[in-house]
Design a protein around this motif. Structure first.
Motif, PDB file in Angstrom:
ATOM      1  N   PHE A 106       6.913   3.968 -11.385  1.00 38.82           N
ATOM      2  CA  PHE A 106       7.997   4.913 -11.093  1.00 38.82           C
ATOM      3  C   PHE A 106       7.807   5.485  -9.697  1.00 38.82           C
ATOM      4  CE2 PHE A 106       9.730   5.917 -15.361  1.00 38.82           C
ATOM      5  CZ  PHE A 106       8.767   5.342 -16.163  1.00 38.82           C
ATOM      6  N   ARG A 107       8.877   5.972  -9.100  1.00 39.53           N
ATOM      7  CA  ARG A 107       8.653   6.877  -7.984  1.00 39.53           C
ATOM      8  C   ARG A 107       8.373   8.245  -8.590  1.00 39.53           C
ATOM      9  NH1 ARG A 107      13.181   7.712  -3.589  1.00 39.53           N
ATOM     10  NH2 ARG A 107      13.237   5.448  -3.501  1.00 39.53           N
ATOM     11  N   GLU A 108       7.754   9.120  -7.841  1.00 33.23           N
ATOM     12  CA  GLU A 108       7.286  10.364  -8.469  1.00 33.23           C
ATOM     13  C   GLU A 108       8.429  11.153  -9.116  1.00 33.23           C
ATOM     14  OE1 GLU A 108       4.788  12.775  -6.022  1.00 33.23           O
ATOM     15  OE2 GLU A 108       3.101  11.376  -6.232  1.00 33.23           O
TER      16      GLU A 108
ATOM     17  N   ARG B 257       0.831  -1.189   0.000  1.00 34.23           N
ATOM     18  CA  ARG B 257       0.000   0.000   0.000  1.00 34.23           C
ATOM     19  C   ARG B 257       0.868   1.243   0.000  1.00 34.23           C
ATOM     20  NH1 ARG B 257      -0.158  -2.076   5.490  1.00 34.23           N
ATOM     21  NH2 ARG B 257       0.255  -0.424   7.011  1.00 34.23           N
ATOM     22  N   SER B 258       0.282   2.309  -0.489  1.00 30.31           N
ATOM     23  CA  SER B 258       0.966   3.586  -0.515  1.00 30.31           C
ATOM     24  C   SER B 258      -0.094   4.627  -0.209  1.00 30.31           C
ATOM     25  CB  SER B 258       1.558   3.789  -1.912  1.00 30.31           C
ATOM     26  OG  SER B 258       1.937   5.132  -2.112  1.00 30.31           O
ATOM     27  N   SER B 259       0.305   5.766   0.292  1.00 25.62           N
ATOM     28  CA  SER B 259      -0.722   6.762   0.609  1.00 25.62           C
ATOM     29  C   SER B 259      -0.240   8.162   0.301  1.00 25.62           C
ATOM     30  CB  SER B 259      -1.101   6.664   2.082  1.00 25.62           C
ATOM     31  OG  SER B 259      -0.013   7.085   2.862  1.00 25.62           O
ATOM     32  N   TYR B 260      -1.161   9.061   0.191  1.00 24.21           N
ATOM     33  CA  TYR B 260      -0.822  10.477   0.050  1.00 24.21           C
ATOM     34  C   TYR B 260      -1.969  11.267   0.642  1.00 24.21           C
ATOM     35  CZ  TYR B 260      -4.060  10.488  -3.915  1.00 24.21           C
ATOM     36  OH  TYR B 260      -5.179  10.386  -4.694  1.00 24.21           O
ATOM     37  N   LYS B 261      -1.690  12.546   0.843  1.00 25.83           N
ATOM     38  CA  LYS B 261      -2.709  13.356   1.501  1.00 25.83           C
ATOM     39  C   LYS B 261      -3.285  14.388   0.543  1.00 25.83           C
ATOM     40  CE  LYS B 261      -2.178  13.193   6.379  1.00 25.83           C
ATOM     41  NZ  LYS B 261      -1.054  12.763   7.137  1.00 25.83           N
TER      42      LYS B 261
ATOM     43  N   LYS C 174      -0.865  -1.630 -25.533  1.00 25.67           N
ATOM     44  CA  LYS C 174      -0.847  -0.338 -24.826  1.00 25.67           C
ATOM     45  C   LYS C 174       0.341  -0.258 -23.892  1.00 25.67           C
ATOM     46  CE  LYS C 174      -1.987  -1.826 -20.505  1.00 25.67           C
ATOM     47  NZ  LYS C 174      -1.360  -1.558 -19.251  1.00 25.67           N
ATOM     48  N   MET C 175       0.618   0.958 -23.443  1.00 22.69           N
ATOM     49  CA  MET C 175       1.667   1.146 -22.431  1.00 22.69           C
ATOM     50  C   MET C 175       1.168   2.139 -21.387  1.00 22.69           C
ATOM     51  SD  MET C 175       4.560   0.895 -21.016  1.00 22.69           S
ATOM     52  CE  MET C 175       5.663  -0.020 -22.038  1.00 22.69           C
ATOM     53  N   ASP C 176       1.201   1.746 -20.119  1.00 21.16           N
ATOM     54  CA  ASP C 176       0.883   2.665 -19.029  1.00 21.16           C
ATOM     55  C   ASP C 176       2.137   2.937 -18.222  1.00 21.16           C
ATOM     56  OD1 ASP C 176      -2.115   3.110 -18.830  1.00 21.16           O
ATOM     57  OD2 ASP C 176      -2.073   0.907 -18.935  1.00 21.16           O
ATOM     58  N   MET C 177       2.270   4.185 -17.775  1.00 24.33           N
ATOM     59  CA  MET C 177       3.357   4.501 -16.836  1.00 24.33           C
ATOM     60  C   MET C 177       2.708   5.223 -15.656  1.00 24.33           C
ATOM     61  SD  MET C 177       6.612   5.513 -19.208  1.00 24.33           S
ATOM     62  CE  MET C 177       6.257   7.234 -19.369  1.00 24.33           C
ATOM     63  N   ILE C 178       3.077   4.828 -14.450  1.00 23.91           N
ATOM     64  CA  ILE C 178       2.406   5.402 -13.286  1.00 23.91           C
ATOM     65  C   ILE C 178       3.425   5.903 -12.254  1.00 23.91           C
ATOM     66  CG2 ILE C 178       2.111   3.078 -12.238  1.00 23.91           C
ATOM     67  CD1 ILE C 178      -0.523   4.093 -11.043  1.00 23.91           C
ATOM     68  N   ALA C 179       3.181   7.093 -11.702  1.00 16.89           N
ATOM     69  CA  ALA C 179       4.084   7.701 -10.707  1.00 16.89           C
ATOM     70  C   ALA C 179       3.524   7.459  -9.316  1.00 16.89           C
ATOM     71  CB  ALA C 179       4.204   9.199 -10.967  1.00 16.89           C
ATOM     72  N   LEU C 180       4.278   6.745  -8.480  1.00 19.63           N
ATOM     73  CA  LEU C 180       3.759   6.336  -7.176  1.00 19.63           C
ATOM     74  C   LEU C 180       4.398   7.116  -6.031  1.00 19.63           C
ATOM     75  CD1 LEU C 180       3.982   2.565  -8.035  1.00 19.63           C
ATOM     76  CD2 LEU C 180       1.867   3.888  -7.788  1.00 19.63           C
ATOM     77  N   PRO C 181       3.586   7.523  -5.060  1.00 20.16           N
ATOM     78  CA  PRO C 181       4.127   8.284  -3.921  1.00 20.16           C
ATOM     79  C   PRO C 181       5.131   7.466  -3.103  1.00 20.16           C
ATOM     80  CG  PRO C 181       1.725   8.442  -3.971  1.00 20.16           C
ATOM     81  CD  PRO C 181       2.113   7.426  -5.002  1.00 20.16           C
TER      82      PRO C 181
END
Ligand code: BES
Ligand code: ZN
Length: 992
Positions: free
Chosen positions: A370-372, A209-213, A348-355
């Motif tokens: 990715f990391r952000e 899990r990851s979170s952000y505010k 397709k290709m997805d790229m996602i930036a994770l907190p």
């Protein structure tokens, strides 16, 4: 070799000094004497008891007494670590998976239900089905005979059910085993059905899990990170790279969330009975055959941007920062399709930036995570460096879509094939899409030079390395696999020539598509092409050449000795060690070395095709090298060879003469100037060359204005900086380096110009970084002023007047010379910033404080996520504090005394711990420190598994630093003394 005093000697000399004091005769009253005798007898008894008790631990204590033997003990323990056979049996192979995951993710409950059906094929008689599983609670299991015609497993008649006697779990190997009543039929297909539950952890591995505010509300998302051995944490599977299979994945979610996986959606938002209220489930199309470590899925509430089949995802507040990655990503994908001559096979290709993300980015097929900071770029806020790193990292992960995903290493020992290639391709692809950055020129500085330093240690390892358990596998995601891998591939690109290299790659990727491969498969494909075109002679193979680079540890030092009468040159090789301790037992290695050279007459710095080879032989002679005795000779053009070069003294002097001429130095190409600085200083460092010669080479930097040679200069002086910074002679070093930089600083200036190109921007960043550190008055004053105007700006969070590229230097300098106010201001900006790169710069700058207590508090905060510092950033904090001379001892105290807490906090497969160990310890250079590290390593030898190699390397580094100090400190200081005494005293006036 310099003698390293043993701990024993130190302790004895300490005792001697006390015994001298007790030599005086003591007059003792009789009664006291009787009392003393009783005490004596008692203590004799006690000590006899203790003696026998401690005899048991004798071996251990004895080890600790002697520094050298302790080191050996640690090395031996490390190398004797039992290699257990942790590989899966080969009797069964998976063909397809049908995976269904229902994650429950809200505060207080982070679990998931899972169901997996695996179609397996039996290759050999077996009564067991063995697969990987870790931290999963498997509650149901069935095995049924399958028929290739029936695909819907729910409809099998009961008589097809295979009887399962029992199940067991092998903790060491992370195996879940089904024990069957009868043998499975060879070549038949079966289906294995398992139901289980799991925990959505916060260790950034497996399904996590990851979170952000947003405002003060916490939002939760869940994602996967499986490389190298963590798919088994999310579903029972055959978790080895060569077990490729097709995956059909379904993920449930709250109706208002989004899921993503490797493939495009097949069935969207279906409702079923087994789901909780307001949940739906998405099913993805069946994948192509792929390895488990490349499987990925995510459940988020992110926004997206799209460009045809290319999509990027990020938090809503950050999605505008993803545009650059998207535009660039589609260009790079096209570049690779053209370069490899193979279309990207997914729709397709997805790229996602994770907190929250443990490494930089991960190449999951069709869903890159990715990391952000490595995916997001905000014009006007992020620095140019961030833009470049987004480009190179996107290029790296996209290269893996072919190198790694389409063709996968058979086992992790060939990890370097993946990472080395992707790292090399970063440069080629970025060069193609952003040609004005001249990124190829940076390869030598950013990759090759860094790894030559690491690879000069005895404790380095071969690129292709035997690994077994997960911690060993994680350890080889290091400079050797990445940068050495990239460097030897670059060398190969140059000796094979571009077209042969490209066609060989295409053959390899086509032949091995959807399968796994070893380095030998690649060598064969390249050899075929090299023979066809005549680039290599028929009796020479790429394997012959490359095995010497991938199977042996280290790299050669090439020694060029000219005979000035006959015009003959002798070229010889021997392994380069960071400490040239004569006659070392490790020096048996010989390499196939491509030789290129030029001289002051030809000045040909472009031709990188080898003119000669050292064919795994100790030495050769080259005739008629085409120079007169007043011409210099330079080997290893563009430093495309993975080696260092030493020359005879006369040739060095010819080079020094040319370099130290304010005009003529330019006749030597900038990359070669950098190389000469590096080679000379590293040779001196290791004892192969006199320091006075090396320092005379680098003294030409007083004229130098270009970025690449100065990068070499900064990096070699960095070492002297670290070694001298705590000594009484540091001022000499500072004055000398300031002198070398005077012209450069004036030429660069503090403020950016609107038409600066990439290298100019970088040059300023580096120059100011050093100038401020050395205390250049102009640099410090401007930094403090800029920081001040930020601090008093109306809404500093949206209103930062400092140029993005200069932020690192400005923040660090202002915090260093400032106090608590500056620190707190920066900390508040860190907490409030929405831009990852800005947060990173602030985190590093916060380690620049000179207040001990602030640094201690900072380290404490780093180990507590409620402070606002994410787990993924702990390494950054420790690195920043350790780079600070005041902070390093504090970081070591935390590492040493809170080791167990760190291990627990960082989780086992995070390579963060290794990086922390290295960052904290690499400057240790006293006997006391070395001793402390060894004792620490011995004490924790059973619980350091995941940082063992890092500890071993740190010990060797500290030992080598100590030897260096003993051997060179006086020489360097007197050389500096002499230089400084000749300099005008005005230099001092501009330094604060
Ligand atoms: N495959 C790696 C990610 C990875 C690293 C997974 C370590 C497991 C352990 C990915 O391709 C990678 O190399 N990422 C780099 C960034 C790259 C541009 C150098 C990273 O994460 O540092
Ligand atoms: Zn990679």
């Amino acid at each position: 070799m310099t003698h390293i005093p043993e701990v024993l000697e130190v302790m004895e000399s300490g005792d001697n000094s006390t015994s001298k004091k007790t030599e005086r005769v003591l007059r003792v009253p009789y009664i006291l004497a009787v009392f003393a005798s009783v005490i004596f007898l008692l203590s004799l008894l006690v000590s006899t008891f203790l003696f026998y008790k401690y005899m048991a631990c004798y071996e251990e204590n004895h080890m600790a007494e002697n520094l050298e033997s302790s080191l050996k003990t640690f090395e031996n323990l490390y190398s004797l670590k039992p290699v257990k056979n942790i590989r899966l049996p080969k009797s069964i192979k998976p063909e397809s998976y049908n995976l269904k995951i229902i994650p429950y993710i809200w505060e207080g409950n982070f679990t998931f239900d899972g169901k997996v059906s695996i179609v397996i094929r039996v290759l050999d008689d077996t009564k067991n089905i063995t697969l990987h599983a870790l931290n999963l609670n498997i509650s149901e299991w069935h095995v049924r005979e399958s028929s290739e015609l029936i695909s819907d497993h729910e409809k099998f008649p009961d008589e097809k059910e295979v009887e399962i006697l029992d199940t067991s779990y092998d903790r060491e190997r992370e195996f879940f085993i089904l024990h069957l009543a009868d043998y499975l039929k060879r070549s038949s297909q079966y289906e294995v059905h398992l139901r289980y539950t799991g925990f959505i952890n916060d260790d950034l591995q497996g399904f996590y899990r990851s979170s952000y505010k947003v405002a003060d509300q916490t939002r939760w998302i869940s994602v996967t990170q499986f490389q190298a051995t963590d798919a088994r944490r999310a579903f029972p599977c055959f978790d080895e790279p060569s077990f490729k299979a097709k995956f059909t994945i379904s993920i449930a979610r709250f109706a208002n969330m989004t899921t993503l996986s490797n493939m495009p959606i097949d069935e969207y938002a279906k409702k079923t009975n087994e789901l909780p209220a307001n949940y739906v489930i998405d099913t993805y199309k069946e994948s192509l055959p792929m390895s488990t470590y490349l499987v990925a899925f995510a459940v988020t509430d992110f926004n997206q941007l799209s460009d045809k089949k290319f999509h990027v995802w990020a938090r809503q507040e950050a999605i505008d920062q993803a545009r650059y990655a998207m535009n660039l990503g589609s260009k790079i994908l096209t570049f690779y399709e053209e370069f490899f001559q193979i279309d990207f096979p997914l729709p397709k290709m997805d790229m996602i930036a994770l907190p929250d993300f443990s490494s930089g980015a991960m190449e999951n097929w069709g869903l890159i995570t990715f990391r952000e900071t490595t995916m997001l770029y905000k014009e006007g806020v992020s620095a140019r460096f961030n833009k470049e790193s987004v480009a190179t990292i996107v290029a790296h992960e996209l290269a893996h879509q072919w190198f790694g995903n389409l063709v996968t290493p058979e086992w992790w020992s060939d990890l370097w094939l993946n990472e080395g290639f992707a790292t090399y391709m970063e440069y080629l692809a970025t060069e193609a899409v952003e040609p004005s950055w001249k990124i190829l020129d940076q390869f030598v500085v950013d990759e090759l030079e860094n790894v030559l330093a690491l690879d000069a240690l005895v404790s380095s390892h071969p690129i292709s390395v035997e690994v077994s358990d997960p911690s060993e596998i994680n350890e080889i995601f290091d400079g050797i696999s990445y940068s050495k891998g990239a460097s030897i591939i670059r060398m190969m690109d140059h000796f094979l020539t571009k077209d042969v290299f490209k066609r060989g790659l295409n053959n390899y990727l086509t032949k091995k598509a959807y399968q796994s491969a070893t380095q030998d498969d690649l060598w064969n494909a390249l050899t075929e092409e090299a023979h066809r075109t005549g680039v290599l002679e028929q009796n020479t193979t790429v394997k012959q050449i490359m095995d010497t680079w991938t199977l042996q540890t280290g790299f050669p030092l090439i020694t060029v000795t000219r005979n000035y009468d006959t015009n003959y040159v002798t070229v010889s090789q021997s392994r380069f060690f960071i400490n040239n301790e004569n006659g070392t037992e490790h020096d048996k290695n010989l390499w196939w070395v491509p030789l290129t050279y030029t001289n002051s007459f030809q000045l040909n710095f472009k031709e990188t095709k080898p003119l000669h080879w050292l064919k795994a032989e100790r030495q050769i002679q080259i005739e008629n090298i085409g120079t007169s005795e007043d011409d210099w000779l330079i080997f290893n053009i563009q430093q495309t060879g993975y080696y260092r070069v030493n020359y005879d003294e006369k040739n060095w002097n010819l080079l020094i003469k040319t370099l130290n001429d304010p005009i003529r130095y330019k006749s030597i190409d900038a990359v070669s100037r950098a190389q000469l600085i590096n080679d000379a200083m590293k040779l001196a460092h290791s004892g192969y060359l006199k320091y006075s010669t090396a320092l005379s080479v680098s003294s030409y930097l007083q004229y130098e204005l270009e970025y690449i040679p100065w990068m070499a200069g900064f990096s070699v002086f960095e070492y002297l900086n670290y070694m001298l910074r705590r000594t009484g002679s540091y001022d000499k070093f500072k004055i000398y380096l300031s002198y070398l930089m005077t012209k450069l600083y004036e030429n660069t200036g503090f403020f950016e110009k609107s038409n600066d190109d990439q290298l100019e921007i970088y040059r300023r960043v580096e120059v100011l970084g050093y100038a401020c550190k050395l205390g250049f008055e102009d640099c410090v004053r401007n930094s403090v002023n800029q920081f001040h105007s930020w601090r008093f700006a109306p809404q500093p969070d949206t209103n930062n007047p400092i140029s993005p590229n200069l932020k690192g230097t400005v923040y660090c300098t202002a915090i260093r010379v400032g106090g608590q106010r500056e620190w707190e201001f920066a900390w508040q900006r860190y907490l409030k910033s929405n831009v990852g790169s800005e947060k990173d710069i602030l985190l590093s700058a916060l380690g620049c404080s000179r207040e001990t207590w602030i640094l201690s508090r900072y380290l404490e905060w780093a180990l507590n996520e409620t402070s606002g510092i994410r787990k993924q950033d702990v390494v950054r904090v420790f690195t920043a504090v350790s780079n600070n001379v005041i902070g390093q001892p504090l970081a070591w105290i935390v590492l040493r005394d809170q080791w167990n807490r760190l291990v627990k906090y960082l989780g086992t497969s995070l390579f963060g711990l290794s990086n922390i160990v290295k960052a904290v310890l690499f400057t240790a250079n006293t006997e006391y420190e070395l001793n402390e590290i060894i004792h620490f390593a011995l004490k924790h030898r059973n619980d350091t598994a995941h940082a063992n190699r890092a500890l071993l390397q740190s010990i060797e580094k500290a030992r080598s630093n100590l030897i260096w100090m003993n051997k060179n400190y006086n020489t360097i200081v007197s050389w500096l003394d002499n230089m400084v005494s000749q300099l005008p005293s005005t230099i001092m006036e501009n330094i604060v």
